[in-house]
Scaffold this active site. Structure first.
Site, PDB file in Angstrom:
ATOM      1  N   HIS A 251       0.809  -1.217   0.000  1.00 11.77           N
ATOM      2  CA  HIS A 251       0.000   0.000   0.000  1.00 11.77           C
ATOM      3  C   HIS A 251       0.847   1.275   0.000  1.00 11.77           C
ATOM      4  O   HIS A 251       0.333   2.357  -0.239  1.00 11.77           O
ATOM      5  CB  HIS A 251      -0.997  -0.002   1.167  1.00 11.77           C
ATOM      6  CG  HIS A 251      -0.426   0.331   2.498  1.00 11.77           C
ATOM      7  ND1 HIS A 251      -0.070  -0.629   3.427  1.00 11.77           N
ATOM      8  CD2 HIS A 251      -0.168   1.510   3.098  1.00 11.77           C
ATOM      9  CE1 HIS A 251       0.376  -0.050   4.517  1.00 11.77           C
ATOM     10  NE2 HIS A 251       0.327   1.264   4.350  1.00 11.77           N
TER      11      HIS A 251
ATOM     12  N   ASP B  70      -0.078  -7.584   1.590  1.00 16.65           N
ATOM     13  CA  ASP B  70       0.369  -6.186   1.636  1.00 16.65           C
ATOM     14  C   ASP B  70       1.887  -6.081   1.663  1.00 16.65           C
ATOM     15  O   ASP B  70       2.458  -5.277   2.407  1.00 16.65           O
ATOM     16  CB  ASP B  70      -0.244  -5.453   2.830  1.00 16.65           C
ATOM     17  CG  ASP B  70      -0.139  -3.940   2.695  1.00 16.65           C
ATOM     18  OD1 ASP B  70       0.107  -3.472   1.560  1.00 16.65           O
ATOM     19  OD2 ASP B  70      -0.274  -3.236   3.701  1.00 16.65           O
TER      20      ASP B  70
ATOM     21  N   SER C 186       4.910   2.615   7.760  1.00 16.81           N
ATOM     22  CA  SER C 186       4.514   1.457   6.952  1.00 16.81           C
ATOM     23  C   SER C 186       5.654   0.958   6.081  1.00 16.81           C
ATOM     24  O   SER C 186       6.314   1.733   5.391  1.00 16.81           O
ATOM     25  CB  SER C 186       3.336   1.824   6.051  1.00 16.81           C
ATOM     26  OG  SER C 186       2.124   1.689   6.720  1.00 16.81           O
TER      27      SER C 186
END
Length: 514
Positions: free
Chosen positions: A157, A187, A260
């Protein structure tokens, strides 16, 4: 006042002052002595000399050596793309927004906010910040090198739908990166930097951490870059509904937007997880972060590096976890395993002889805890390999050898029914033959009484009852007969297999009294 009285009062006052000073000094010595015994890091030498029995000072653990070794391998990942809107997944992820404050242009914080909003004096098109007009989006996240030749890992993402990816190194260099492959279901993404190597890199941990182990998160929160936080592993095997193969580590090391794709390290400097999401009502850190475990990362990265895509094993069954009621109704003591609620035609499981209603207890000797555990286990198997399933059927265990297939995208068809039908007041259901309520096999549920047993168990209008107690049903009379037979057989619960637009499932229903 006489001279004698004055001298007497003066002397008494001096003695009282002297006593107070002595008491204060004794109190200070006692306090510092207690501090020495309690193990505080800083102890006054005089206090240490006062108490010969004081324990030696204990140092708080330092992570500086680990950080110094691993930090050069961690990078900031920057993504440019038209109208880039990278999802933050309530996460440590990518886009970040600082609050707007009405500050004067000459305020010293103006430069700070411009810098960390990603605004320079001009944007990519040359217009000044704040002016309307077309502009390319910018998202930021984190990543880390896993090899000296430039392979690095981040979240899918972070780089999803990107047209241009670059990495900001710990030494200040900015290098271009290309996307080798992505896996949205976990992911994860694998990137490659072609020039500027060799690179400092880190290793993936060969084993999972224990709950309570220290972890260090290194990344790029809010675009700050090179930020280190520490915490512990709070839990394992967390399912947060992010994807079909959720198996997250939960950590309490502070993680924020921009973290992230960054690594979570153990004390040996090995990567135990990839920071991916946070649970937060405000979007900021509250001490609940989730990381993809290194075992998953290793499997996915290896496939992306070799093939550019990820292949997963496939059985061709719809499954659900066992409730206590379902386990009791089939004679199992524990509600462990996954029950097969539907078989796809010509699937690997169907070819091997798996039947609807079978409960898969283990795969290649590994116990199956629930439906999601079975999905993860089968997905990790190679297409074409043979797996041994142990199933529970007709009150006994049975082994079935299955040749694993290759997963592809599949969709389930939906069925709805309407009309009037037969009341089953004891359960709170109104039923009709499927052939008269949409042309499908089975018995259609065309009404559910609120607050009834059926409602409590999850029946919904539009469901289709395919079988009851293992027997196929086509009319409401078939359902009633199956319930009567179960009651006569002394059963307390009976299994309904129910199909809907969301798939097939089993429901354990208490057998109504006559």
């Amino acid at each position: 006042m006489s001279k004698v009285e004055f001298e007497r009062n003066s002397k008494a006052s001096t003695q009282r002052a002297s006593g107070r000073i002595q008491a204060a000094l004794l109190g200070a010595v006692a306090l510092t002595a207690v501090a020495a015994v309690s193990g505080n890091v800083i102890v006054h030498p005089a206090a240490a000399q006062t108490s010969q029995t004081a324990a030696p000072a204990q140092m708080v653990p330092s992570f500086a050596d680990v950080v110094e070794r691993v930090k050069p391998a961690v990078v900031s990942v920057r993504v440019k793309g038209e109208n880039t809107q990278t999802s933050d997944r309530q996460s440590g992820g990518s886009n970040f927004n600082l609050p707007d404050f009405d500050l004067p242009e000459d305020h010293p914080f103006q430069e700070f906010f411009k810098r960390f909003r990603g605004q320079g004096d001009r944007n990519d098109e040359g217009s000044r910040p704040g002016q309307p007009g077309p502009r390319r989006g910018m998202a930021q996240g984190s990543g880390f090198f896993i090899s000296a030749d430039g392979y690095l890992v981040t979240n899918n993402h972070v780089i999803d739908k990107s047209s241009d990816v670059e990495v900001l190194m710990d030494d200040g260099r900015t290098l271009s990166a290309k996307v080798v492959g992505t896996d949205p279901k976990t992911d994860l993404a694998l990137l490659k930097v072609e020039e500027g190597g060799p690179f400092k890199f880190v290793e993936l941990a060969p084993e999972a951490p224990r709950v309570g182990d220290w972890v260090l998160a290194v990344g790029n929160p809010f675009g700050l870059g090179g930020t280190v936080t520490a915490g512990i592993v709070s839990a394992r095997a967390r399912d947060i509904g992010a994807g079909p193969y959720d198996d997250f580590l939960q950590i309490d090391a502070p993680v924020n937007r921009g973290n992230s794709g960054g690594p979570a390290f153990n004390q040996r400097g090995q990567v135990v997880g990839v920071n991916t999401a946070i649970a937060s009502p405000s979007g900021g850190n509250v001490g609940i972060a989730f990381a993809i475990p290194s075992e998953t990362v290793q499997n996915i990265v290896t496939q992306l590096k070799e093939k550019g895509t990820v292949e997963r094993g496939f059985l061709g069954v719809q499954i659900q976890s066992l409730s206590k009621d379902i386990a009791s109704s089939v004679g199992l003591e524990k509600s462990e395993g996954a029950i097969v609620s539907r078989l796809e035609g010509d699937s690997p499981a169907a070819k091997a002889g798996v039947k609807t209603g079978d409960i898969i207890l283990s795969v290649n000797g590994k116990p199956v805890n629930d439906a999601r555990d079975l999905s993860r286990t089968v997905a990790a198997l190679n297409a074409g390999s043979t797996a041994n399933l142990q199933v529970w059927r007709d009150g006994k265990r049975q082994d079935i050898a299955v040749t694993i297939g290759k997963m592809s995208e599949r969709s389930a068809s939906s069925t709805t029914q309407q009309g009037s039908g037969t009341e089953m007041g004891s359960l709170g259901l109104r039923l009709a033959p499927g052939s008269t309520a949409g042309g499908t096999k089975g018995v259609a549920v065309i009404g559910v009484e609120p607050g009834s047993t059926a409602s409590d168990k999850g029946f919904k209008t539009g469901d289709v009852i395919a079988d009851v107690a293992g027997q196929a049903v086509e009319t409401p009379a078939d359902v009633r007969k199956a319930l009567d037979d179960s009651r006569k057989g002394g059963k307390k619960n009976v299994l309904f297999r129910v199909e809907s637009k969301d798939g097939a499932r089993f429901i354990a229903v208490p057998v109504p009294t006559a």
